[in-house]
Write a protein that holds these residues in place. Structure first.
Motif, PDB file in Angstrom:
ATOM      1  N   UNK A   1      35.916  40.511  48.382  1.00 43.19           N
ATOM      2  CA  UNK A   1      35.606  39.156  47.960  1.00 43.19           C
ATOM      3  C   UNK A   1      34.158  39.046  47.511  1.00 43.19           C
ATOM      4  N   UNK A   2      33.931  38.059  46.648  1.00 47.94           N
ATOM      5  CA  UNK A   2      32.584  37.741  46.239  1.00 47.94           C
ATOM      6  C   UNK A   2      31.858  37.010  47.379  1.00 47.94           C
ATOM      7  N   UNK A   3      30.568  36.739  47.201  1.00 49.43           N
ATOM      8  CA  UNK A   3      29.783  36.053  48.237  1.00 49.43           C
ATOM      9  C   UNK A   3      30.317  34.658  48.522  1.00 49.43           C
ATOM     10  N   UNK A   4      30.903  34.037  47.482  1.00 57.48           N
ATOM     11  CA  UNK A   4      31.441  32.694  47.689  1.00 57.48           C
ATOM     12  C   UNK A   4      32.846  32.694  48.259  1.00 57.48           C
ATOM     13  N   UNK A   5      33.345  33.905  48.583  1.00 63.17           N
ATOM     14  CA  UNK A   5      34.664  34.021  49.189  1.00 63.17           C
ATOM     15  C   UNK A   5      35.805  34.203  48.212  1.00 63.17           C
ATOM     16  N   UNK A   6      35.494  34.109  46.900  1.00 64.55           N
ATOM     17  CA  UNK A   6      36.553  34.300  45.908  1.00 64.55           C
ATOM     18  C   UNK A   6      36.862  35.781  45.729  1.00 64.55           C
ATOM     19  N   UNK A   7      38.079  36.035  45.225  1.00 61.06           N
ATOM     20  CA  UNK A   7      38.478  37.426  44.973  1.00 61.06           C
ATOM     21  C   UNK A   7      37.667  38.015  43.824  1.00 61.06           C
ATOM     22  N   UNK A   8      37.346  39.264  43.954  1.00 65.58           N
ATOM     23  CA  UNK A   8      36.646  39.949  42.873  1.00 65.58           C
ATOM     24  C   UNK A   8      37.592  40.174  41.691  1.00 65.58           C
ATOM     25  N   UNK A   9      37.120  39.871  40.504  1.00 63.47           N
ATOM     26  CA  UNK A   9      37.960  40.076  39.310  1.00 63.47           C
ATOM     27  C   UNK A   9      37.961  41.550  38.904  1.00 63.47           C
ATOM     28  N   UNK A  10      39.061  41.935  38.248  1.00 60.36           N
ATOM     29  CA  UNK A  10      39.147  43.316  37.737  1.00 60.36           C
ATOM     30  C   UNK A  10      38.220  43.486  36.537  1.00 60.36           C
ATOM     31  N   UNK A  11      37.972  44.777  36.170  1.00 59.68           N
ATOM     32  CA  UNK A  11      37.012  45.095  35.105  1.00 59.68           C
ATOM     33  C   UNK A  11      37.717  45.822  33.942  1.00 59.68           C
ATOM     34  N   UNK A  12      37.331  45.512  32.738  1.00 57.43           N
ATOM     35  CA  UNK A  12      37.845  46.184  31.542  1.00 57.43           C
ATOM     36  C   UNK A  12      36.677  46.845  30.823  1.00 57.43           C
ATOM     37  N   UNK A  13      36.830  48.155  30.502  1.00 58.91           N
ATOM     38  CA  UNK A  13      35.769  48.897  29.811  1.00 58.91           C
ATOM     39  C   UNK A  13      36.298  49.415  28.475  1.00 58.91           C
ATOM     40  N   UNK A  14      35.505  49.289  27.420  1.00 60.75           N
ATOM     41  CA  UNK A  14      35.823  49.811  26.096  1.00 60.75           C
ATOM     42  C   UNK A  14      34.665  50.661  25.613  1.00 60.75           C
ATOM     43  N   UNK A  15      34.988  51.781  24.941  1.00 56.97           N
ATOM     44  CA  UNK A  15      33.931  52.682  24.512  1.00 56.97           C
ATOM     45  C   UNK A  15      34.329  53.369  23.211  1.00 56.97           C
ATOM     46  N   UNK A  16      33.368  53.531  22.337  1.00 58.66           N
ATOM     47  CA  UNK A  16      33.577  54.269  21.082  1.00 58.66           C
ATOM     48  C   UNK A  16      32.528  55.373  21.002  1.00 58.66           C
TER      49      UNK A  16
END
Length: 442
Positions: free
Chosen positions: A301-316
Motif C-alpha cells: 500500500x501507499x502511505x495513504x493506505x491506497x493500493x499501489x498501482x501497477x507499472x507499464x514500461x516502454x522502450x525503443x
C-alpha cells in the motif's frame, strides 16, 4: 585331267565360302550375345532408370528442396523475446510489498531490422534457391549425357564384336581354302600361316573388346544404381535409330544455349543473389531497432493506505554503426567484389559453352559425313571387291596375301562405320547437355 580335278576340288571348298558372305554380313545385325538373357535395355529406358534411381541426382534434388525452404526463414522477423522477473527486491527482507518499486514484471521485446533489409535477405536466398534448382537440372542433363555415351559405346562394342565373329568365320574358311590348295600343290604354306596369324589377331582383338564391354557395363550399371554385374542386352539392331540428321547453324544453337543451358541460368541467379547481398550490405549502414514493453505488478500500500498501482514500461533501442569504416563499409567492398566475381564467372562459363558447342558440332558433322561415305560408297565397293577377289584367288589370278589384306581392310571399314555412329551419337548427347535441350535439328 589332274588340273580339272584340282580346280573342282578348290571350287567345292570355295563355293560354301562365297555363299557364306551375305549371311555373314547379315549376321552383324544381331547384337553380341551374352550367356544370360536379361531384359532389353533401350536407351530411353536407361535414361528413365538413371533419373529415378541415381543417388547423385537424388542428393542434388534434396539439396534444392532444402535451399527452397530458406527464403521464408530469412524474410521473417526475429522471434520476439518474452521475459519474466522480479525487479527491485530488497535484500534485507526479501519482501515484495516493502518497497514501492518492487514488482513482478512481464515483458516482451522485438528486434526490427531497418525497412527493406528482410526483403533483400529473402530475395537473395530465393535467387540462391533458384540457382540450386538449375544446378540440379544441370546435373540431370550431365547424367543423361553419360548414360547416353556409355549406351552408344556399348552399341559400338557389340557391333564390332559381331563383325569380328563374322571375320573369324571367313578367315577360318580362308585357312581351309589355303590348306586345300597347299595339299594339291597349288598353294603356299605361308598362305596358311598368314591366315592363321590374322585369325589370332582377331581373337586377341575380341578379348580386348570383350573386356572393354564389361567395363562399360559396370559404368552404365553404376549410373543406373544397379549391381555392377547386372547383364545388359541392347535391342535388336533394327529397333535402334542410327539416323544422323542435319543440325541447325551454330548461331541458332548458341542462341538456344544462352536461353536454356541450366548452368548459365544458375550463374544468372547467382549474379542476382550477389546484387541483392550487395544492396543489403549498403543498407546495413542504416540502424536496426528494438522495441520493448513490460508490465510491472506491485504489491503493498501507499502511505495513504491506497493500493499501489501497477507499472507499464516502454522502450525503443537503436543500433549505432559506430565502427562503419571497419565493418559495414568493408562488407560493402566485399560484396561488390563478389558481384564482380559472379559476372566474370558467367562470362567464363559462356565462353566455355561456346567452345564446347563448336567442338561437339565439328565432331558430329565429321562423323556424319564419314558414316554417309562408308555406308553408301566405301563398304559396298569393298564387299564387291572381296567377292571378286575370292573368285580370282580360286583360279590363281589373285595373290592370297592381297585377299587377306582386302578382308582385313573391309573389317576396318565396317568397324569405322559403327565407330562413326557412336561418335556422332555421343557428340549429340554432349551437344544436348551443352545446349540444355535437343531442338537443334533443321
Amino acid at each position: 585331267m589332274n588340273r580339272w580335278n584340282i580346280s573342282i576340288t578348290a571350287w567345292l571348298v570355295l563355293l560354301p565360302l562365297i555363299s557364306l558372305i551375305p549371311a555373314a554380313y547379315a549376321a552383324e545385325d544381331t547384337p553380341y550375345s551374352v550367356e544370360q538373357t536379361p531384359a532389353v535395355l533401350a536407351l530411353d529406358k536407361a535414361i528413365t532408370l538413371a533419373e529415378q534411381s541415381n543417388p547423385g541426382l537424388a542428393q542434388r534434388r534434396a539439396q534444392a528442396e532444402a535451399m527452397s525452404a530458406l527464403p521464408s526463414q530469412l524474410g521473417s522477423l526475429p522471434d520476439p523475446m518474452i521475459s519474466m522477473g522480479l525487479v527491485n527486491l530488497p535484500t534485507d527482507s526479501l519482501s515484495t510489498s516493502q518497497e514501492a518499486m518492487t514488482q513482478w514484471q512481464l515483458g516482451i521485446s522485438q528486434e526490427i531490422p531497418f525497412p527493406g533489409k528482410l526483403a533483400l535477405k529473402q530475395q537473395a536466398a530465393a535467387e540462391r534457391a533458384n540457382a540450386s534448382a538449375f544446378m540440379t537440372t544441370e546435373y540431370k542433363q550431365q547424367l543423361i549425357q553419360y548414360v547416353t555415351s556409355y549406351w552408344w559405346q556399348l552399341f559400338y562394342l557389340e557391333k564390332t564384336l559381331a563383325i569380328i565373329s563374322t571375320n573369324k568365320t571367313l578367315l577360318k574358311q580362308f585357312i581351309d581354302i589355303a590348306e586345300t590348295k597347299y595339299r594339291v600343290g597349288h598353294g603356299l604354306q605361308q598362305d596358311v600361316l598368314l591366315a592363321q596369324l590374322e585369325l589370332s589377331k582377331l581373337l586377341n582383338r575380341e578379348i580386348e573388346l570383350s573386356s572393354e564391354r564389361e567395363q562399360v557395363v559396370i559404368r552404365l550399371n553404376t549410373l543406373l544404381s544397379r549391381p555392377t554385374d547386372t547383364p545388359i542386352q541392347l535391342p535388336a539392331f533394327q529397333n535402334i535409330d542410327t539416323t544422323l540428321l542435319e543440325i541447325k547453324p551454330i548461331a541458332d544453337i548458341l542462341y538456344l544455349a544462352k536461353q536454356n543451358r541450366p548452368f548459365l541460368q544458375q550463374q544468372k541467379h547467382l549474379i542476382a543473389a550477389a546484387a541483392e547481398e550487395k544492396a543489403l550490405a549498403e543498407k546495413n549502414l542504416l540502424p536496426d531497432f528494438k522495441v520493448s514493453a513490460a508490465y510491472g505488478l506491485r504489491q503493498g500500500n501507499n502511505l495513504d493506505g491506497s493500493d499501489r498501482s501497477d507499472m507499464l514500461s516502454l522502450q525503443v533501442g537503436i543500433t549505432v554503426p559506430l565502427f562503419a569504416d571497419k565493418k559495414q563499409k568493408m562488407a560493402i567492398s566485399q560484396k561488390n567484389s563478389e558481384l564482380k566475381q559472379q559476372h566474370f564467372a558467367y562470362q567464363d562459363s559462356w565462353n566455355q559453352v561456346q567452345a564446347d558447342i563448336a567442338n561437339y558440332m565439328t565432331q558430329y558433322e565429321q562423323a556424319r559425313q564419314q558414316y554417309s561415305l562408308l555406308n553408301t560408297g566405301i563398304l559396298p565397293q569393298a564387299r564387291q571387291t572381296i567377292a571378286s577377289m575370292l573368285s580370282g584367288y580360286q583360279v590363281n589370278k589373285v595373290d592370297f596375301l592381297n585377299l587377306v589384306r582386302a578382308q582385313i581392310t573391309l573389317y576396318d571399314y565396317e568397324t569405322q562405320l559403327w565407330l562413326s555412329v557412336k561418335t556422332a551419337k555421343t557428340a549429340l548427347a554432349n551437344l544436348k547437355a551443352s545446349v540444355g535441350k535437343d531442338t537443334f535439328y533443321e
